[in-house]
Design a protein around this motif. Structure first.
Motif, mmCIF file in Angstrom:
data_model
loop_
_atom_site.group_PDB
_atom_site.id
_atom_site.type_symbol
_atom_site.label_atom_id
_atom_site.label_comp_id
_atom_site.label_asym_id
_atom_site.label_seq_id
_atom_site.Cartn_x
_atom_site.Cartn_y
_atom_site.Cartn_z
ATOM 1 N N LEU A 26 0.859 -1.183 0.000
ATOM 2 C CA LEU A 26 0.000 0.000 0.000
ATOM 3 C C LEU A 26 0.897 1.234 0.000
ATOM 4 O O LEU A 26 2.113 1.115 0.011
ATOM 5 C CB LEU A 26 -0.920 -0.024 1.221
ATOM 6 N N CYS A 51 -5.553 2.828 0.287
ATOM 7 C CA CYS A 51 -5.925 1.443 0.010
ATOM 8 C C CYS A 51 -6.371 1.298 -1.442
ATOM 9 O O CYS A 51 -6.652 2.287 -2.112
ATOM 10 C CB CYS A 51 -7.034 1.009 0.965
ATOM 11 N N LYS A 52 -6.438 0.065 -1.895
ATOM 12 C CA LYS A 52 -6.830 -0.211 -3.283
ATOM 13 C C LYS A 52 -8.346 -0.101 -3.462
ATOM 14 O O LYS A 52 -8.806 0.175 -4.553
ATOM 15 C CB LYS A 52 -6.337 -1.596 -3.683
ATOM 16 N N GLU A 80 -7.338 -5.442 3.295
ATOM 17 C CA GLU A 80 -5.992 -4.951 3.033
ATOM 18 C C GLU A 80 -5.116 -4.817 4.278
ATOM 19 O O GLU A 80 -3.904 -5.009 4.184
ATOM 20 C CB GLU A 80 -6.077 -3.620 2.301
#
Length: 125
Positions: A26, A51-52, A80
């Motif tokens: 991240l 975060c994704k 995550e």
């Protein structure tokens, strides 16, 4: 309705935090906006773990330590950084340990077991 909550932690070492965030693949940025359930719930934080998924994690300094603030709704953040930030905090503790050992010139071997347990072997040179 707000979904954002906080977790009190003992995060004090930003260099170790950077290592932990990197280990989770991240990104950490300083003084950023944290994405939450709705735009009206976005907020500024001293540090932001990008975060994704659709939500981020904010680190807000309270006294001398940082608290984690995030929106746990939908399990996006949990995926995550682990339940209640457990994986992030584990990587942070590992990073602190490794940094102390490295400062003393010790050798460090990290081994991850099939069940996810992480073992560190630290020995003096």
């Amino acid at each position: 309705m707000s979904h954002t909550s906080r977790i009190q932690t003992q995060i004090t070492n930003i260099k170790a935090l950077e290592r932990a965030v990197k280990a989770l693949k991240l990104h950490l940025i300083r003084n950023g906006m944290v994405r939450a359930y709705s735009e009206s719930q976005h907020f500024k934080a001293d540090y932001v773990i990008q975060c994704k998924g659709p939500y981020d994690v904010g680190l807000v300094k309270v006294d001398k330590v940082y608290e984690l603030h995030t929106d746990w709704w939908g399990g996006h953040v949990e995926k995550e950084i682990g339940e209640k930030g457990g994986r992030l905090l584990q990587e942070y503790q590992i990073a602190v340990t490794v940094m102390v050992a490295q400062s003393k010139g010790d050798n460090i071997i990290r081994h991850t077991l099939p069940d996810g347990t992480i073992k560190l072997r630290i020995s003096q040179k």
